[in-house]
Scaffold this motif. Structure first.
Motif, PDB file in Angstrom:
ATOM      1  N   ASN A 175       0.847  -1.202   0.000  1.00 10.51           N
ATOM      2  CA  ASN A 175       0.000   0.000   0.000  1.00 10.51           C
ATOM      3  C   ASN A 175       0.877   1.245   0.000  1.00 10.51           C
ATOM      4  O   ASN A 175       0.711   2.148   0.826  1.00 10.51           O
ATOM      5  CB  ASN A 175      -0.962  -0.032   1.198  1.00 10.51           C
ATOM      6  N   ARG A 176       1.823   1.293  -0.926  1.00  4.41           N
ATOM      7  CA  ARG A 176       2.871   2.320  -0.914  1.00  4.41           C
ATOM      8  C   ARG A 176       2.340   3.731  -1.146  1.00  4.41           C
ATOM      9  O   ARG A 176       3.023   4.703  -0.881  1.00  4.41           O
ATOM     10  CB  ARG A 176       3.931   1.998  -1.963  1.00  4.41           C
ATOM     11  N   SER A 177       1.121   3.842  -1.692  1.00  4.25           N
ATOM     12  CA  SER A 177       0.627   5.206  -1.894  1.00  4.25           C
ATOM     13  C   SER A 177      -0.797   5.378  -1.347  1.00  4.25           C
ATOM     14  O   SER A 177      -1.559   6.190  -1.842  1.00  4.25           O
ATOM     15  CB  SER A 177       0.722   5.596  -3.366  1.00  4.25           C
ATOM     16  N   LEU A 204      14.843  -9.109   4.048  1.00  5.74           N
ATOM     17  CA  LEU A 204      16.095  -8.376   3.803  1.00  5.74           C
ATOM     18  C   LEU A 204      17.271  -9.332   3.870  1.00  5.74           C
ATOM     19  O   LEU A 204      17.367 -10.131   4.812  1.00  5.74           O
ATOM     20  CB  LEU A 204      16.286  -7.297   4.868  1.00  5.74           C
ATOM     21  N   HIS A 205      18.147  -9.240   2.894  1.00  8.53           N
ATOM     22  CA  HIS A 205      19.351 -10.070   2.910  1.00  8.53           C
ATOM     23  C   HIS A 205      20.531  -9.231   3.396  1.00  8.53           C
ATOM     24  O   HIS A 205      20.727  -8.094   2.944  1.00  8.53           O
ATOM     25  CB  HIS A 205      19.653 -10.595   1.499  1.00  8.53           C
ATOM     26  N   LYS A 206      21.312  -9.802   4.278  1.00  8.97           N
ATOM     27  CA  LYS A 206      22.495  -9.127   4.827  1.00  8.97           C
ATOM     28  C   LYS A 206      23.382  -8.611   3.688  1.00  8.97           C
ATOM     29  O   LYS A 206      23.630  -9.332   2.714  1.00  8.97           O
ATOM     30  CB  LYS A 206      23.278 -10.139   5.671  1.00  8.97           C
ATOM     31  N   ASP A 207      23.812  -7.387   3.821  1.00 15.24           N
ATOM     32  CA  ASP A 207      24.754  -6.735   2.899  1.00 15.24           C
ATOM     33  C   ASP A 207      24.211  -6.466   1.483  1.00 15.24           C
ATOM     34  O   ASP A 207      24.922  -5.896   0.663  1.00 15.24           O
ATOM     35  CB  ASP A 207      26.073  -7.523   2.776  1.00 15.24           C
ATOM     36  N   ALA A 208      22.994  -6.913   1.216  1.00 17.42           N
ATOM     37  CA  ALA A 208      22.417  -6.577  -0.103  1.00 17.42           C
ATOM     38  C   ALA A 208      22.045  -5.093  -0.068  1.00 17.42           C
ATOM     39  O   ALA A 208      21.954  -4.483   1.003  1.00 17.42           O
ATOM     40  CB  ALA A 208      21.196  -7.435  -0.376  1.00 17.42           C
ATOM     41  N   LYS A 209      21.831  -4.515  -1.244  1.00 23.06           N
ATOM     42  CA  LYS A 209      21.496  -3.085  -1.291  1.00 23.06           C
ATOM     43  C   LYS A 209      20.009  -2.919  -1.648  1.00 23.06           C
ATOM     44  O   LYS A 209      19.503  -3.620  -2.522  1.00 23.06           O
ATOM     45  CB  LYS A 209      22.343  -2.383  -2.351  1.00 23.06           C
ATOM     46  N   TYR A 210      19.383  -1.966  -0.978  1.00 18.69           N
ATOM     47  CA  TYR A 210      17.953  -1.706  -1.207  1.00 18.69           C
ATOM     48  C   TYR A 210      17.736  -0.236  -1.516  1.00 18.69           C
ATOM     49  O   TYR A 210      18.215   0.630  -0.772  1.00 18.69           O
ATOM     50  CB  TYR A 210      17.140  -2.124   0.033  1.00 18.69           C
ATOM     51  N   ASP A 211      17.028   0.031  -2.592  1.00 17.02           N
ATOM     52  CA  ASP A 211      16.725   1.411  -2.971  1.00 17.02           C
ATOM     53  C   ASP A 211      15.439   1.861  -2.292  1.00 17.02           C
ATOM     54  O   ASP A 211      14.370   1.283  -2.537  1.00 17.02           O
ATOM     55  CB  ASP A 211      16.502   1.514  -4.498  1.00 17.02           C
ATOM     56  N   PHE A 212      15.566   2.897  -1.486  1.00 17.57           N
ATOM     57  CA  PHE A 212      14.385   3.471  -0.844  1.00 17.57           C
ATOM     58  C   PHE A 212      14.074   4.802  -1.517  1.00 17.57           C
ATOM     59  O   PHE A 212      14.980   5.555  -1.878  1.00 17.57           O
ATOM     60  CB  PHE A 212      14.652   3.708   0.653  1.00 17.57           C
ATOM     61  N   SER A 213      12.800   5.103  -1.698  1.00 20.79           N
ATOM     62  CA  SER A 213      12.437   6.439  -2.185  1.00 20.79           C
ATOM     63  C   SER A 213      11.043   6.809  -1.678  1.00 20.79           C
ATOM     64  O   SER A 213      10.233   5.924  -1.372  1.00 20.79           O
ATOM     65  CB  SER A 213      12.469   6.496  -3.716  1.00 20.79           C
ATOM     66  N   MET A 256       3.958   7.521  -2.428  1.00 23.92           N
ATOM     67  CA  MET A 256       4.824   6.562  -3.135  1.00 23.92           C
ATOM     68  C   MET A 256       6.066   6.181  -2.336  1.00 23.92           C
ATOM     69  O   MET A 256       7.202   6.400  -2.764  1.00 23.92           O
ATOM     70  CB  MET A 256       5.246   7.133  -4.493  1.00 23.92           C
ATOM     71  N   ILE A 257       5.822   5.594  -1.184  1.00 21.15           N
ATOM     72  CA  ILE A 257       6.943   5.140  -0.354  1.00 21.15           C
ATOM     73  C   ILE A 257       7.341   3.759  -0.889  1.00 21.15           C
ATOM     74  O   ILE A 257       6.516   2.834  -0.921  1.00 21.15           O
ATOM     75  CB  ILE A 257       6.521   5.044   1.132  1.00 21.15           C
ATOM     76  N   SER A 258       8.594   3.638  -1.304  1.00 16.29           N
ATOM     77  CA  SER A 258       8.968   2.436  -2.049  1.00 16.29           C
ATOM     78  C   SER A 258      10.314   1.883  -1.599  1.00 16.29           C
ATOM     79  O   SER A 258      11.232   2.647  -1.268  1.00 16.29           O
ATOM     80  CB  SER A 258       9.009   2.820  -3.540  1.00 16.29           C
ATOM     81  N   LEU A 259      10.417   0.583  -1.589  1.00 17.41           N
ATOM     82  CA  LEU A 259      11.683  -0.070  -1.230  1.00 17.41           C
ATOM     83  C   LEU A 259      11.873  -1.277  -2.142  1.00 17.41           C
ATOM     84  O   LEU A 259      11.013  -2.173  -2.182  1.00 17.41           O
ATOM     85  CB  LEU A 259      11.633  -0.513   0.239  1.00 17.41           C
ATOM     86  N   PHE A 260      12.956  -1.282  -2.875  1.00 19.94           N
ATOM     87  CA  PHE A 260      13.223  -2.372  -3.828  1.00 19.94           C
ATOM     88  C   PHE A 260      14.631  -2.913  -3.641  1.00 19.94           C
ATOM     89  O   PHE A 260      15.569  -2.125  -3.450  1.00 19.94           O
ATOM     90  CB  PHE A 260      13.176  -1.834  -5.278  1.00 19.94           C
TER      91      PHE A 260
END
Ligand code: AHR
Length: 657
Positions: free
Chosen positions: A66-68, A131-140, A209-213
Motif C-alpha cells: 500500500n505504498r501510496s 532483507l538479505h544481509k549486505d544486499a542493497k535496497y533502494d528506498f524512495s 509513493m513510499i517504495s523499497l526495492f
C-alpha cells in the motif's frame, strides 16, 4: 510352537527375498516410421496469475505494501506508532489522508508533527519485509514540505523485535513535491522486517509513493522483478507465458476485471484494484491483497521476451467470473471489450507510428513484441460465452488473420458445459481450445490416453491449467507431494504422445507465498527471502527441457504405453542435438527392468539416465531441503536392444545420441 513359527518366518523371509530379487520385465519398441509430428516449441509453458501473492508481494519486488495509500482501507499495512500503542495520544503528531480525485493515484498522507517529539509511521510489508544481509535496497518517497520545520526524518529498517538493522537520515529540502532517495544495506538477514519513518520537530509534510526495492533484481532493472523467482521460470525454458490469469482476468464483477490499458505508463499512476483472490476462500481471506499493477502488461511482455517464451495474454470477453457474479456485458455493448483486444495486438506488434505501438515505444520497447496468440475469456462456459467468442473472433481475424485465438471450454475436462463448448467451438473452426483439469492422482494416471482418440482435424488443445489435487480441488490441504508430481508425469506422457493435437500445456497455479497463499498446490513456493521448487516443478522442467523436436513412436506389444503394468512412456527425437529422448514413468511400487528395442533407429552407446523419484509418495520438498530432484547417471549400452532399470515410483528420462 516356537519352532513352527521359526520355520514359517524363514519361509516368509525367503519369499520376500525372492520377490524383491525378481524384477518384472517390460518391453518397449521404438519406431521412427516417420510420424512427421513436430513437438511445438510452445508445448510446455507457464501459466502466471496474481494469486497467492504471486505478483504484489511476490515476483514484483516492491517491498512496501500500500505504498501510496490507495487500498480501500486507506491505512492497510501502515501503523502510526504513537496512536496504536497509546490510544488518543496525539502528542507527537497525526496523519490525515488527502485525496485528489482527478488523479489515478489519488491519495497521499499528510503528517503533522508537533511538540518536537518523534512521530513514527511503520509499514509491515507483505507479511513482513525480507532483507538479505549486505544486499542493497533502494528506498524512495515523494515528500512535500508544507509548513513549519520538521528538523529530522529518519528512515529505518527494523527486525521483528524492533531492533534497527539499517537507518538513513533524510534532509528535507525547500517547499514543493520532491523525490527523496536513499540506499539501505542491512547488517543482518531478516525475514519479517518493517520500515519505520520517524519525523521530529514541528511542521507539516505530505508524503506519497513510499517504495523499497532490492537493487539485485532480475537483469538489475530498477523497480523490477525478484531474481530468484524469475530464474526459476527461466530454468523451465518455457515455450510461452500465459498472463495475467486465471479468474483474475474475469474479475468478481466486470468493474473488477483486468484492464490492461490501466497497467501501462508510470507505475506511480497505475490505478490500484482489489485482488479477486483477496476474498476467494473463506478459509484463506486476504483483505490486504491488492493489485498495484507494477507488474503490468508491458512488464509481462518484457518478461516473456526475457524468458524466450511466446507472450500469451488472456482478456476479458465481457463476462465476470461465473463462480462469482457472472455479470455479463450486453452483446450490443461488447465493442469496447473487443477494441481492447485489437488495441492490445497493436500495442504488442504495431509500428511505432500507431497509437498503441507508440506507447510501447515510449515505455522503452520500440521493437514489436511479435505476439502471436491471444486468449478470449479465461474459463467461461455456456451459450453466453460462445456468442461473445464469435464476435471477438470475427473482429480479431478480420484485422489480424495471423493471430491465433485461444478459446475456453470451461472449468472441467468433461460434463455438459465442456461437451457443449467443444461442440460449438468445433463448428466455429476454433483454433486452440483451453482445457482445465484439477483432479485426483488416480484421474491423471487413468487419463494418460485421453488424447489418443481426439479428433485430428478439430481444434488444437491447450492444456492450460492442470495440477493433481491430493485431497480435492480448492482444499487447503492439497500437497505438492511426490504422488501428485508422478501422476502428472504419467499424464504428460499422453500430452506429448499427442503433440499433433496438444500444442500447449501449463501447470497451474504457478507461485505461492508461504504466508499469503489462497490456493494449493502450486508449482513454486516462496517466502520473503527464499523459494523452493516442488517435485511438480522438476517434472515440468524435465519434460520442457527434454521436449525434443519430433515425435517418435514407442510401443508395448504394438500399443501406445499408457499404464500397462503401471508404465507410461513417450519418445521424441531432438534433431538439433541428434538425440533420442525416452521418458518413462513407473507408478508401481516395484522397480522394473525395461528392455528397449530401438527398431529401425541406430543408437549410439552413451546413455544418459535422469531419474526423479522419492522414497515415499507423500514426500515433499520444502524451504530447508529439495530432496526430490533429478539425479543424472551416464553409462554405456550395447548396440541394438538394451535394458534399463526403472526405479519404483519414478520418472526416468533416457537420452541417447
Ligand atoms: O489456478 C487457479 C484458478 O483455477 C484459475 O484462476 C482459474 O482459471 C481456475 O479456476
Amino acid at each position: 510352537m516356537k519352532i513352527k513359527n521359526k520355520i514359517f518366518s524363514v519361509l516368509l523371509l525367503s519369499c520376500v527375498a525372492f520377490s524383491s530379487a525378481q524384477i518384472s520385465k517390460f518391453t518397449l519398441d521404438l519406431d521412427e516410421s516417420s510420424t512427421n509430428i513436430k513437438i511445438q516449441p510452445t508445448m510446455y509453458g507457464i501459466f502466471f496469475e496474481d494469486i497467492n501473492f504471486a505478483a504484489d508481494g511476490g515476483i514484483y519486488a516492491e517491498l512496501i505494501k500500500n505504498r501510496s495509500f490507495e487500498f480501500d482501507e486507506l491505512l492497510t499495512g501502515w501503523k502510526q506508532q504513537n496512536t496504536q500503542t497509546l490510544s488518543h495520544n496525539l502528542d507527537s503528531g497525526f496523519l490525515t489522508i488527502y485525496s485528489d480525485h482527478s488523479k489515478t493515484n489519488k491519495n497521499y498522507a499528510r503528517i503533522t508533527v508537533h511538540n518536537d517529539k518523534k512521530y513514527v509511521l511503520e509499514n509491515e510489508g507483505f507479511r513482513g519485509i525480507g532483507l538479505h544481509k549486505d544486499a542493497k535496497y533502494d528506498f524512495s518517497f515523494d515528500l512535500e514540505n508544507v509548513s513549519g520545520n520538521i528538523s529530522a526524518v529518519n528512515v529505518s529498517l527494523v527486525d521483528e523485535n524492533g531492533a534497527v538493522i539499517s537507518t538513513v537520515p533524510i534532509i528535507i529540502k525547500e517547499k514543493g513535491w520532491q523525490k527523496y532517495k536513499a540506499v539501505f544495506s542491512p547488517t543482518r538477514t531478516v525475514e519479517k522486517a518493517k520500515l519505520q519513518i520517524t519525523f521530529t520537530g514541528n511542521g507539516v509534510v505530505n508524503m506519497d509513493m513510499i517504495s523499497l526495492f532490492p537493487q539485485d533484481t532480475w537483469k538489475g532493472r530498477k523497480g523490477g522483478l525478484r531474481k530468484d523467482l524469475v530464474q526459476k521460470l527461466y530454468d523451465l525454458q518455457p515455450g510461452f507465458l500465459r498472463f495475467p490469469g486465471g479468474c483474475i482476468v474475469e474479475g468478481r464483477t466486470l468493474a473488477e476485471r483486468y484492464q490492461w490499458k490501466k497497467t501501462l505508463g508510470n507505475v506511480a499512476d497505475r490505478e490500484y484494484l482489489i485482488n479477486k483472490w483477496s476474498s476467494g476462500f473463506a478459509h484463506r481471506l486476504a483483505p490486504d491483497y491488492y493489485q498495484s499493477f507494477g507488474l503490468g502488461f508491458y512488464e509481462y511482455f518484457q518478461l516473456s521476451e526475457d524468458l524466450g517464451a511466446e507472450p500469451l495474454p488472456i482478456l476479458s470477453c465481457g463476462m465476470a467470473c461465473q463462480f462469482n457474479t457472472g455479470e455479463l456485458v450486453d452483446l450490443e455493448k461488447l465493442n469496447p471489450f473487443v477494441q481492447d483486444a485489437l488495441d492490445l495486438i497493436e500495442f504488442a506488434n504495431g509500428d511505432i507510428n500507431t497509437k498503441w505501438g507508440k506507447i510501447r515505444a515510449e515505455m522503452g520497447h520500440p521493437k514489436a513484441f511479435n505476439m502471436k496468440y491471444i486468449g478470449v475469456g479465461n474459463e467461461q462456459w455456456g451459450e453466453d460465452y460462445i456468442k461473445r467468442y464469435k464476435i471477438f473472433e470475427k473482429a480479431i481475424h478480420a484485422k489480424y488473420p495471423d493471430i491465433k485465438i485461444i478459446s475456453g471450454s470451461g472449468p472441467s475436462p468433461d460434463g455438459d458445459f465442456f461437451d457443449y463448448g467443444w461442440k460449438e467451438l468445433k463448428k466455429l473452426n476454433a483454433q486452440i481450445v483451453d482445457e482445465h483439469y484439477y483432479n485426483s492422482a488416480k484421474w491423471f494416471q487413468q487419463n494418460a490416453a485421453r488424447y489418443d482418440k481426439y479428433d485430428r482435424n478439430g481444434p488444437k488443445v491447450f492444456a492450460g491449467e492442470y495440477a493433481v489435487q491430493s485431497v480435492k480441488v480448492v482444499s487447503p490441504d492439497n500437497k505438492n507431494n511426490w504422488e501428485s508430481a508422478l501422476s502428472e508425469a504419467a499424464f504428460m506422457t499422453g500430452l506429448e504422445r499427442n503433440a499433433d493435437v496438444v500444442t500447449m500445456t501449463s501447470y497451474a497455479p504457478l507461485f505461492a507465498h508461504a504466508d499469503g497463499w489462497q490456493w494449493t498446490p502450486d508449482l513454486i513456493w516462496f517466502n520473503n527471502l527464499y523459494s523452493y521448487a516442488t517435485p511438480n516443478y522438476y517434472v515440468q522442467k524435465l519434460f520442457s527441457t527434454n521436449k525434443g523436436t519430433d515425435l517418435l513412436r514407442i510401443y508395448h506389444n504394438k500399443n501406445s504405453v499408457s499404464g500397462q503394468d503401471k508404465i507410461y512412456a513417450t519418445a521424441v527425437k531432438d534433431s538439433k542435438n541428434n538425440e533420442v529422448i525416452i521418458k518413462i514413468v513407473n507408478t508401481d511400487s516395484e522397480k522394473k527392468s525395461i528392455e528397449i528395442n530401438p527398431g529401425n533407429i541406430k543408437l549410439g552407446q552413451k546413455l544418459m539416465k535422469i531419474v526423479l523419484t522419492a522414497p515415499a509418495l507423500s514426500d515433499e520438498n520444502n524451504f530447508k531441503t529439495e530432496n526430490i530432484q533429478p539425479a543424472e547417471d551416464n553409462s554405456i549400452i550395447k548396440n541394438g536392444k538394451f535394458s534399463v532399470e526403472i526405479p519404483a515410483n519414478s520418472l526416468v528420462i533416457l537420452k541417447i545420441k
